[in-house]
Design an enzyme around this catalytic site. Structure first.
Site, PDB file in Angstrom:
ATOM      1  N   THR A 214       0.884  -1.341   0.199  1.00 22.79           N
ATOM      2  CA  THR A 214       0.509   0.587   0.017  1.00 22.79           C
ATOM      3  C   THR A 214       0.846   1.359  -0.340  1.00 22.79           C
ATOM      4  OG1 THR A 214       0.009  -0.108   2.210  1.00 22.79           O
ATOM      5  CG2 THR A 214      -1.756  -1.017   1.476  1.00 22.79           C
TER       6      THR A 214
ATOM      7  N   CYS B 124       7.822   1.698   5.003  1.00 27.25           N
ATOM      8  CA  CYS B 124       6.542   1.527   6.207  1.00 27.25           C
ATOM      9  C   CYS B 124       7.164   3.458   6.469  1.00 27.25           C
ATOM     10  CB  CYS B 124       6.749   0.607   6.832  1.00 27.25           C
ATOM     11  SG  CYS B 124       7.066  -1.433   6.116  1.00 27.25           S
TER      12      CYS B 124
HETATM   13  C1  UGA Z   1       8.657  -1.004  10.666  1.00 29.11           C
HETATM   14  C2  UGA Z   1       7.886  -1.074  12.283  1.00 29.11           C
HETATM   15  O1  UGA Z   1       9.144  -1.358  13.160  1.00 29.11           O
HETATM   16  C3  UGA Z   1       7.355  -3.051  12.006  1.00 29.11           C
HETATM   17  O2  UGA Z   1       7.242  -2.771  13.353  1.00 29.11           O
HETATM   18  C4  UGA Z   1       6.537  -3.129  11.166  1.00 29.11           C
HETATM   19  O3  UGA Z   1       5.182  -3.677  11.163  1.00 29.11           O
HETATM   20  C5  UGA Z   1       6.589  -2.036   9.549  1.00 29.11           C
HETATM   21  O4  UGA Z   1       7.715  -0.735   9.495  1.00 29.11           O
HETATM   22  C6  UGA Z   1       5.673  -2.008   8.996  1.00 29.11           C
HETATM   23  O5  UGA Z   1       5.204  -1.339   8.866  1.00 29.11           O
HETATM   24  O6  UGA Z   1       5.594  -2.823   8.065  1.00 29.11           O
HETATM   25  P1  UGA Z   1      10.766  -1.542   9.006  1.00 29.11           P
HETATM   26  O7  UGA Z   1      10.110  -0.621   8.181  1.00 29.11           O
HETATM   27  O8  UGA Z   1      10.816  -3.157   8.735  1.00 29.11           O
HETATM   28  O9  UGA Z   1       9.757  -2.021  10.317  1.00 29.11           O
HETATM   29  O10 UGA Z   1      12.424  -0.678  10.093  1.00 29.11           O
HETATM   30  P2  UGA Z   1      12.711  -0.099  11.077  1.00 29.11           P
HETATM   31  O11 UGA Z   1      13.241  -1.601  12.249  1.00 29.11           O
HETATM   32  O12 UGA Z   1      11.264   0.204  11.990  1.00 29.11           O
HETATM   33  O13 UGA Z   1      13.004   0.801  11.282  1.00 29.11           O
HETATM   34  C7  UGA Z   1      12.705   1.884  10.388  1.00 29.11           C
HETATM   35  C8  UGA Z   1      13.832   3.421  10.681  1.00 29.11           C
HETATM   36  O14 UGA Z   1      13.806   3.713  11.022  1.00 29.11           O
HETATM   37  C9  UGA Z   1      15.415   2.837   9.736  1.00 29.11           C
HETATM   38  O15 UGA Z   1      15.656   3.235   8.392  1.00 29.11           O
HETATM   39  C10 UGA Z   1      16.235   2.782  10.795  1.00 29.11           C
HETATM   40  O16 UGA Z   1      17.741   3.221  10.543  1.00 29.11           O
HETATM   41  C11 UGA Z   1      15.628   3.802  11.427  1.00 29.11           C
HETATM   42  N1  UGA Z   1      15.708   3.830  13.187  1.00 29.11           N
HETATM   43  C12 UGA Z   1      15.522   2.999  13.953  1.00 29.11           C
HETATM   44  C13 UGA Z   1      16.436   5.415  13.479  1.00 29.11           C
HETATM   45  O17 UGA Z   1      16.358   6.049  12.921  1.00 29.11           O
HETATM   46  N2  UGA Z   1      16.327   5.414  15.431  1.00 29.11           N
HETATM   47  C14 UGA Z   1      16.447   3.998  15.373  1.00 29.11           C
HETATM   48  O18 UGA Z   1      16.297   3.812  17.196  1.00 29.11           O
HETATM   49  C15 UGA Z   1      15.624   3.335  15.118  1.00 29.11           C
END
Ligand code: UGA
Length: 436
Positions: free
Chosen positions: A85, A262
Site C-alpha cells: 500500500t 513503512c
Molecule cells: C517498521 C516497524 O518497526 C515494524 O514493526 C512494522 O511491521 C514495519 O515497519 C511495517 O510497517 O511493515 P521496518 O520498516 O522494517 O519496520 O524498520 P524499523 O526497524 O522500524 O526501522 C525504520 C527506520 O527507523 C530505519 O530507517 C531505521 O534506521 C530508523 N531508526 C530506527 C532510527 O533512525 N533510530 C532508531 O532508534 C531506530
C-alpha cells in the site's frame, strides 16, 4: 490448513514461507512472474536473513508453491492479502489499488467456507468497505495486521510480539477467531498475546504502532537538534532517559532518521486519513515528526560540507551504507541514499558502498559511483560518512585502517554508531549527530 498468500513481497513471501514451515499447505500468488520463478526455485527475491533457509526447508516438504495463476487460490480456504500500500503519487494518502485488485481477484473463488485475512497496512475504514464486497460471496473478511521488521521478518512472523485479529461482531467473528487460532496455533501455544478487536481497531493498531515508533525517533532527533545548540550529547541523554522503563532505550537512536517502505508512508497516510475524518488536528504532530526526520538528512550533509571547509565540489566522499537500515537491501525512502544523492548534487565525487543494497541502489540512482568493496570505497576519500550502521562499518572498521586508506581525516557518523574517542585518538575529526 490450506492457505493462500496474495502478494509475495517482503511481507507475503516471508508469511507464505513461515506458514509452510509451521506445517500449513501454502500457495503464494504474485503478478510478478520473475519473483514467482525465483521463489519457486527456492530463492529469495530480496535480502532477508533466514528466508532462504525456510524457503528451502518448506520447498522440500512440497507444502509451499508459488504461482502467478490466481485460480490456484481455489486450493485454499484461508486467504491472506499481503500486497503493498505505497504512498500515492498525487499526495500523502495510501494507494489501495493493489489491495482492491487482490480482493477483486479473489471474489470469484470465495464461498461461505472461506476466510479472507487482510495483512496489508491500510487506512482505517478500508476493511469495512472490503468486507461488504466479500460478504456477498458468503465469505468473511478479517484484518490481522503484521508487525514484522525487515531484517528480522522470519522471527517476527513465527514468534511475533502479539497477534491482533480485527473481526466482525457475532458468530462470524467467533468462527473467524477459531480459524485464525488454528493458523497461529504454534504462537498461541507459546503464550504469545492475542488481542481480538473490531476491524477499525485492528487497522488503527498498525498505523498507531508505526506512528509511535516514528515519533519516538523524531523526538530523539529533536533532542539532537537542541544538543547541537548547547554542546550536549544526545546519545548520553538517550541512555539516561532510556533507563526509565516507561520511556525505554529502544528507538532512541538519533541520526539521519527513519526511512524504508513503512514508517514514512504510514505516517503520511495516517495524516491524510485523519484529515478525511475531520480529525486532522489529532495527528497534526505527525507532520512535525516527518519534518524533523527530513531535516536530519540535510544536517548530515551540512556536517560534511562544513567539515570540508564550505564546499564539497570535486571532493571524494566515501558513503558507507545505502540501505535504509542494516540487515536489509531495501532502499525505499532510504535516508542513506538520500544523503549520497544530495552530496552528489552539491558536486561531490561520491562513492557509495553497502554489503547488500548496491544492486537496488544502482537501479534507482545509476548516476552514482558504487563500490562493493568497502576499502576500495574508502581509498583516497577526502571525507567518510557512515549512513547505515552495518557491522562492517560500526564494529569491523578500525579507525587506523580507515586512516590508512582515506586521504582526508573527516568522519561524519550519521548513525551515532562509532566510538568518537577511538576515531579521534588516531587523528580523525569526528562529527556525530547531536554530539559535541
Ligand atoms: C517498521 C516497524 O518497526 C515494524 O514493526 C512494522 O511491521 C514495519 O515497519 C511495517 O510497517 O511493515 P521496518 O520498516 O522494517 O519496520 O524498520 P524499523 O526497524 O522500524 O526501522 C525504520 C527506520 O527507523 C530505519 O530507517 C531505521 O534506521 C530508523 N531508526 C530506527 C532510527 O533512525 N533510530 C532508531 O532508534 C531506530
Amino acid at each position: 490448513m490450506k492457505l493462500s498468500v496474495i502478494g509475495c513481497g517482503y511481507l507475503g513471501a516471508v508469511h507464505a514461507a513461515s506458514m509452510a514451515k509451521l506445517g500449513h499447505e501454502v500457495v503464494g500468488i504474485d503478478v510478478d512472474a520473475q519473483k514467482v520463478a525465483l521463489l519457486s526455485a527456492g530463492q529469495a527475491p530480496f535480502f532477508e536473513p533466514e528466508l532462504p533457509e525456510i524457503l528451502a526447508e518448506a520447498g522440500q516438504t512440497g507444502r509451499l508453491t508459488f504461482t502467478t495463476d490466481m485460480s490456484r487460490v481455489a486450493d485454499a480456504t484461508v486467504h491472506f492479502i499481503a500486497v503493498g500500500t505505497p504512498q500515492r503519487h498525487d499526495g500523502n494518502a495510501a494507494d489501495l489499488t493493489y489491495v482492491e485488485a487482490a480482493v477483486d481477484g479473489l471474489l470469484p473463488y470465495l464461498n461461505a467456507d472461506h476466510l479472507v485475512v487482510g495483512k496489508s497496512t491500510v487506512p482505517v475504514g478500508t476493511a469495512a468497505s472490503l468486507a461488504a464486497r466479500v460478504a456477498e460471496t458468503g465469505a468473511t473478511l478479517v484484518w490481522n495486521p503484521e508487525f514484522l521488521r525487515e531484517g528480522f521478518a522470519v522471527k517476527d512472523t513465527i514468534t511475533p510480539d502479539r497477534l491482533v485479529y480485527g473481526v466482525p461482531a457475532g458468530d462470524a467473528g467467533a468462527h473467524a477467531t477459531e480459524i485464525l487460532d488454528e493458523v497461529y496455533a504454534a504462537a498461541i501455544g507459546a503464550g504469545i498475546p492475542r488481542i481480538v478487536t473490531d476491524l477499525s481497531t485492528a487497522e488503527l493498531v498498525k498505523v498507531a504502532a508505526n506512528a509511535f515508533l516514528a515519533t519516538k525517533i523524531s523526538f530523539i532527533n529533536a533532542m539532537a537538534e537542541i544538543a547541537e545548540a548547547t554542546g550536549a550529547d544526545v546519545t548520553q541523554l538517550a541512555d539516561a532517559i532510556g533507563h526509565d522503563e516507561r520511556i525505554g532505550r529502544r528507538f532512541l537512536g538519533a541520526g539521519i532518521g527513519f526511512g524504508g517502505g513503512c514508517l514514512p508512508k504510514d505516517i503520511r497516510a495516517f495524516t491524510a486519513r485523519a484529515e478525511e475524518l475531520g480529525r486532522g488536528s489529532s495527528v497534526a504532530f505527525l507532520k512535525e515528526v516527518d519534518a524533523i526526520n527530513l531535516r536530519r538528512r540535510e544536517h548530515a550533509v551540512t556536517l560534511v560540507v562544513d567539515g570540508l571547509g564550505g564546499s564539497v565540489v570535486g571532493k571524494r566522499i566515501a558513503v558507507l551504507g545505502a540501505s535504509f537500515k542494516p540487515h536489509s537491501d531495501d532502499i525505499r525512502d532510504s535516508p542513506a541514499l538520500d544523503v549520497a544523492v544530495r552530496l552528489h548534487g552539491l558536486g561531490a565525487d561520491v562513492v557509495v558502498t553497502d554489503p547488500q543494497a548496491l544492486e537496488n541502489a544502482r537501479r534507482v540512482h545509476p548516476h552514482l559511483h558504487y563500490e562493493l568493496d568497502r576499502d576500495t570505497a574508502l581509498a583516497g576519500a577526502d571525507a567518510v560518512i557512515v549512513v547505515t550502521e552495518w557491522d562492517e562499518y560500526r564494529r569491523e572498521l578500525s579507525p587506523s585502517h580507515a586512516a590508512s586508506l582515506a586521504t582526508g581525516r573527516l568522519i561524519v557518523d550519521g548513525r551515532n554508531c562509532l566510538d568518537p574517542a577511538a576515531w579521534r585518538a588516531v587523528g580523525w575529526e569526528y562529527r556525530g549527530m547531536g554530539r559535541p
